[in-house]
Design an enzyme around this catalytic site. Sequence first.
Site, PDB file in Angstrom:
ATOM      1  N   ASP A  28     -41.294  10.291  61.155  1.00 32.39           N
ATOM      2  CA  ASP A  28     -42.721   9.747  61.596  1.00 32.39           C
ATOM      3  C   ASP A  28     -42.683   8.922  62.649  1.00 32.39           C
ATOM      4  O   ASP A  28     -41.498   8.147  62.876  1.00 32.39           O
ATOM      5  CB  ASP A  28     -42.859   8.999  60.563  1.00 32.39           C
ATOM      6  N   VAL A  49     -42.170  14.832  67.017  1.00 31.56           N
ATOM      7  CA  VAL A  49     -41.994  16.592  67.112  1.00 31.56           C
ATOM      8  C   VAL A  49     -41.588  16.944  68.144  1.00 31.56           C
ATOM      9  O   VAL A  49     -41.511  17.814  67.912  1.00 31.56           O
ATOM     10  CB  VAL A  49     -42.140  16.717  65.807  1.00 31.56           C
ATOM     11  N   TYR A  69     -57.401  22.853  65.111  1.00 28.20           N
ATOM     12  CA  TYR A  69     -56.769  22.788  63.795  1.00 28.20           C
ATOM     13  C   TYR A  69     -56.492  24.552  63.356  1.00 28.20           C
ATOM     14  O   TYR A  69     -55.369  24.564  62.806  1.00 28.20           O
ATOM     15  CB  TYR A  69     -57.367  21.987  62.317  1.00 28.20           C
ATOM     16  N   PHE A  91     -56.864  18.460  49.943  1.00 27.24           N
ATOM     17  CA  PHE A  91     -55.130  17.433  48.551  1.00 27.24           C
ATOM     18  C   PHE A  91     -56.510  16.393  49.290  1.00 27.24           C
ATOM     19  O   PHE A  91     -56.620  16.019  50.062  1.00 27.24           O
ATOM     20  CB  PHE A  91     -53.879  17.817  49.257  1.00 27.24           C
ATOM     21  N   THR A 102     -55.102  13.266  50.199  1.00 26.47           N
ATOM     22  CA  THR A 102     -54.190  12.362  51.126  1.00 26.47           C
ATOM     23  C   THR A 102     -54.875  11.536  51.573  1.00 26.47           C
ATOM     24  O   THR A 102     -56.241  10.758  51.495  1.00 26.47           O
ATOM     25  CB  THR A 102     -54.024  13.149  52.872  1.00 26.47           C
TER      26      THR A 102
END
Length: 253
Positions: free
Chosen positions: A36, A58, A159, A192, A194
């Site tokens: 991360d 990443v 997105y 979800f 989060t």
Amino acid sequence: MDISQTSAIVTGGASGLGAATARALASAGAKVAVLDMNVPQSRQVAEEIGGLAIECDVTDEEGASKAFEIIRAKHGVARVLVNCAGIGTSGRIVGKKGPMPLADFSKVININLIGSFNMMRLAAAEMIPTEPLQDGERGVIISTVSAAAYEGQIGQAAYAASKGGIVSLTLPAAREFAQFGIRVNAIAPGLFLTPLMNELSEEAKQNLGAAIPFPKRLGGADEFAKLVLHIISNRYINGEVIRIDGALRMQAK
């Protein structure tokens, strides 16, 4: 795959779905590397599970390669990769201030799609030369997409495009790596609970949950993590994108 003592990587593992996945993998006996950009949080998760925390962008080819070197030296070659790193920036294609800045669209595509591809290619390259396990299996790669890949709402063009790209990537990758015993799948979560959702009021969260057919609540990160574990353990799941959304189909807005 039996993941006990297996080296596993979770990107975006400092919080949310990634952190829950890292914890679940560790509980199942895996040696987990938490990747991360949020170093303090990733270290906290890694310390909690007895894992390894690595700062990793990443999208950075050299930095990601270095992360794999560190993991290989500490835990051995990773046979499991779970891509959870991503951003959810919203914006209309043409808003009140004119067209969406191209850099905004590119950033989402770069992190979500290209970042997932970058980690996939590096993980597969390391898995291919390894000794096969049961049924000739060498590794499992799981990426995180979204229900938005199928029903992107207004303001989610970037997105949805980024997640849709991962959906389209999953089957050809699974077919390419099949000869090496590497399975490639993806999970498409709906709404979800989060850290981002936790910032909403309880009323807002209840209203969102009420829109879900059943169960009428937001998904829990642990439920996502349980699906990750099942995909890893079930060797016949390959080339699939599995929705986990309580039968939610999102409206235009």
